[in-house]
Design an enzyme around this catalytic site. Structure first.
Site, PDB file in Angstrom:
ATOM      1  N   ALA A 196      -5.104  59.302  -4.880  1.00 22.97           N
ATOM      2  CA  ALA A 196      -5.239  59.727  -6.274  1.00 22.97           C
ATOM      3  C   ALA A 196      -3.863  59.833  -6.903  1.00 22.97           C
ATOM      4  O   ALA A 196      -2.854  59.992  -6.213  1.00 22.97           O
ATOM      5  CB  ALA A 196      -5.972  61.066  -6.362  1.00 22.97           C
ATOM      6  N   MET A 197      -3.832  59.735  -8.244  1.00 22.76           N
ATOM      7  CA  MET A 197      -2.572  59.826  -8.981  1.00 22.76           C
ATOM      8  C   MET A 197      -2.812  60.634 -10.244  1.00 22.76           C
ATOM      9  O   MET A 197      -3.763  60.387 -10.993  1.00 22.76           O
ATOM     10  CB  MET A 197      -2.053  58.421  -9.324  1.00 22.76           C
ATOM     11  CG  MET A 197      -0.721  58.418 -10.035  1.00 22.76           C
ATOM     12  SD  MET A 197       0.600  59.100  -8.993  1.00 22.76           S
ATOM     13  CE  MET A 197       1.754  59.633 -10.264  1.00 22.76           C
ATOM     14  N   GLU A 223      -5.098  67.120  -8.339  1.00 21.52           N
ATOM     15  CA  GLU A 223      -4.612  66.431  -9.538  1.00 21.52           C
ATOM     16  C   GLU A 223      -4.708  67.332 -10.769  1.00 21.52           C
ATOM     17  O   GLU A 223      -3.860  67.280 -11.661  1.00 21.52           O
ATOM     18  CB  GLU A 223      -5.405  65.138  -9.757  1.00 21.52           C
ATOM     19  CG  GLU A 223      -5.418  64.185  -8.570  1.00 21.52           C
ATOM     20  CD  GLU A 223      -4.063  64.000  -7.924  1.00 21.52           C
ATOM     21  OE1 GLU A 223      -3.066  63.782  -8.638  1.00 21.52           O
ATOM     22  OE2 GLU A 223      -3.990  64.100  -6.687  1.00 21.52           O
ATOM     23  N   HIS A 226      -1.701  69.403 -10.838  1.00 26.75           N
ATOM     24  CA  HIS A 226      -0.519  68.674 -11.297  1.00 26.75           C
ATOM     25  C   HIS A 226      -0.369  68.711 -12.825  1.00 26.75           C
ATOM     26  O   HIS A 226       0.731  68.477 -13.338  1.00 26.75           O
ATOM     27  CB  HIS A 226      -0.588  67.213 -10.841  1.00 26.75           C
ATOM     28  CG  HIS A 226       0.079  66.961  -9.531  1.00 26.75           C
ATOM     29  ND1 HIS A 226       1.372  67.360  -9.246  1.00 26.75           N
ATOM     30  CD2 HIS A 226      -0.365  66.332  -8.405  1.00 26.75           C
ATOM     31  CE1 HIS A 226       1.707  66.976  -8.024  1.00 26.75           C
ATOM     32  NE2 HIS A 226       0.657  66.363  -7.481  1.00 26.75           N
TER      33      HIS A 226
END
Length: 586
Positions: A196-197, A223, A226
């Protein structure tokens, strides 16, 4: 002005540095504009997929992956996390192709087939992301939607509907308002090189993770975290990536504790710390990559500094800071203030630690930063394991059954009847099962009697479980040369196109006596793999042997994200660690 990331080997295919001479008459602080007209060839940031490499097999697909320094091959940029800026983009695409970017605003001019995007908040270059393909969407919350290929969308909806808003709300209660507007998710084909990003407004996630509910939950929540730690406040240098990953991991676990309870969080943490210690044994305690402040030498890809220490040792330091406060809610208050002070900027470790001590003057008076054996400087610059680890006793109801079962299967003489009757894996959480299998994997090769009885007890049960569980059992099969279950390894690899579920098995097959078996499977399945993954597997198969016959890997970059990111884990690690030990998000 000179790009702060000049061209140095081995990044010659990532783009060269650009020097622009400014007029001598330009006054200090005088605004000016630079226009760069350029074209970009295939590069490490840009992944083109033929229809056959998608789930729907209907239309071509393209996505970008910028972390850490790949986006310099995508567009001219100051490719350092120390520099942030807003951006706009215009993208033209054929009819029937949906284009998305990590932007706060977007419009579509249907007559012209043109998409326009604008990111109104400053972001580092690595967070600029694009995806285009046969994608449709569904709303899953008041500020979230999921994008996926049509055949995957129902599954994505069923897994995430209502959940993302729950996690966002929990995060906001801890760390303040979510500042990016929308939180959308796009599921990418299995060629996506990491799990994942955290691209702002549009998280990228590999579709393969959809079948593993608990891993999906953790990956998305990571995420989400983040959005505050990494996107809003970013590490100013790649040498201190723990400032994003360690804080995001801590925030992720605070969110899971609020939404799923402390026991589940402790179980997941135990699973990750097990992997950290496994990596430590393989690398050695004096390995410099185990530092939180790692020295980035010229020509070294920053992605090679990403490893479990970045996440888990960083997490342990942040957890230690929270314990100094006495109450995690007090630390939550500090982190809210930290985010408010530094949002949309980039920081170094000293910024975080100075802010911490200023927020808690009583701790500053006690000189906690110099406490013997736990000095902040030692946390940052000492090699080896974390100086202190969290108390995971609240997860004992979930971890003790794992420890008991593992002991029963590894104590001589084996009492297989007692072991088999002590636990029902079908009623366990995924993280319990993978923790148990990982420990068996660490102990492999096992006595033949043990592996035979394990297969008799669990193999058929594991067949119906998710891929995170199945791959671990199959690695046990391979490392123990257990031929009766080898056909399951073939069947698994025949149906996988993802790095995370192919590379570990090929590494294990080629480490042992089954290289010819691996080669046979590879030649049967290579056409369903992305060229970059084909090249990686070919290199694994070729280690120590005469090079394999050339494979048509048109447009494969010399150094691809698949080679360099490997779930953003250092190339210094070897096959014994594998992607199974990390499976971490960006």
């Amino acid at each position: 002005m000179r790009c702060p990331c000049p061209r140095v080997d081995p990044f010659t295919d990532y783009g060269s540095s650009l020097t622009v001479s400014l007029p001598a008459a330009l006054q200090p602080h005088q605004p000016f504009q630079i226009i760069v007209r350029y074209t970009t060839a295939d590069g490490p940031a840009i992944w083109w997929l033929d229809p056959e490499l998608t789930y729907g097999n209907a239309k071509p697909f393209v996505f970008t992956q910028g972390h850490s320094v790949c986006n310099r091959s995508f567009f001219p940029c100051f490719d350092t996390p120390a520099v942030k800026c807003t951006y706009s983009a215009t993208v033209k695409a054929p009819a029937g192709i949906q284009v998305l970017m990590s932007a706060t605003q977007s419009t579509y001019l249907e007559e012209e087939g043109v998409y326009q995007f604008y990111m109104e908040y400053p972001v580092p270059a690595y967070l600029v992301a694009l995806v285009a393909g046969d994608l449709i969407h569904a709303d899953i919350g008041p500020r979230s939607r999921v994008w996926a290929e049509p055949c995957l969308l129902p599954t994505a909806i069923s897994k995430l509907s209502g959940m993302v808003e729950r996690w966002l709300t929990a995060a906001e209660s801890l760390y303040g308002p979510y500042i990016w507007g929308r939180y959308d998710i796009v599921f990418l084909p299995p060629s996506f090189p990491i799990v994942a990003m955290e691209n702002p407004c549009l998280t990228f996630i590999i579709s393969s993770i959809l079948e593993s509910d608990e891993f999906l939950i953790i990956d998305v929540i990571h995420e989400v975290a983040h959005s505050w730690f990494g996107n809003a406040v970013t590490n100013a240098t790649w040498e201190e990536m723990w400032l994003s990953e360690g804080l995001a991991t801590y925030a992720q676990r605070r969110i899971t504790t609020e939404t799923y309870g402390a026991a589940f969080t402790c179980l997941e943490t135990a699973f990750r710390l097990d992997a950290l210690h496994r990596q430590m044994k393989l690398l050695g305690e004096d390995n410099p990559v185990s530092k939180l402040q790692v020295k980035l030498e010229p020509g070294v890809n920053p992605s090679n500094l990403m490893n479990l220490f970045t996440y888990e040792k960083g997490y342990c330091f942040v957890y230690y800071l929270s314990q100094l406060c006495g109450d995690p809610r007090h630390f939550d208050s500090f982190l809210r203030a930290y985010i408010e002070k530094y949002k949309f900027t980039s920081v170094v470790a000293q910024d975080l630690l100075d802010s911490f001590l200023n927020f808690f003057p009583e701790l500053k008076e006690q000189c906690v930063e110099n406490k013997a054996g736990l000095e902040f400087e030692r946390w940052l610059n000492a090699t080896g394991p974390p100086l202190a680890e969290p108390d995971l006793s609240q997860g004992s109801s979930l971890t003790k059954p794992v420890e008991t079962l593992f002991k029963l299967w590894t104590t001589e003489p084996l009492d297989s009847a007692a072991a088999a009757s002590s636990a029902d894996l079908t009623k366990w959480r995924t993280f319990q099962t993978v923790l148990f299998l990982d420990r068996l994997l660490d102990g492999s090769p096992l006595p033949h009697e043990v592996i035979k009885k394990l297969s008799e007890c669990y193999s058929s049960q594991l067949d119906s479980m998710n891929a995170e569980i199945r791959i671990r059992w199959l690695q046990i099969v391979v490392r123990n040369d257990y031929y009766p279950d080898l056909y399951k390894v073939r069947r698994f690899l025949e149906n996988q196109m993802s790095r995370m579920y192919t590379i570990p098995l090929y590494e294990d097959l080629c480490t042992g006596t089954l290289r010819s078996f691996a080669l046979e499977i590879f030649y049967q399945t290579q056409n369903q793999l992305h060229p970059n993954l084909r090249k990686t597997i070919q290199q694994i198969l070729s280690q120590g042997l005469t090079p394999l016959p050339a494979i048509d890997t048109t447009a494969v970059a010399t150094d691809t994200p698949a080679m360099l990111l490997e779930d953003k884990v250092s190339e210094a690690t070897n096959g014994a660690i594998s992607l199974r030990d990390v499976n971490v998000s960006a």
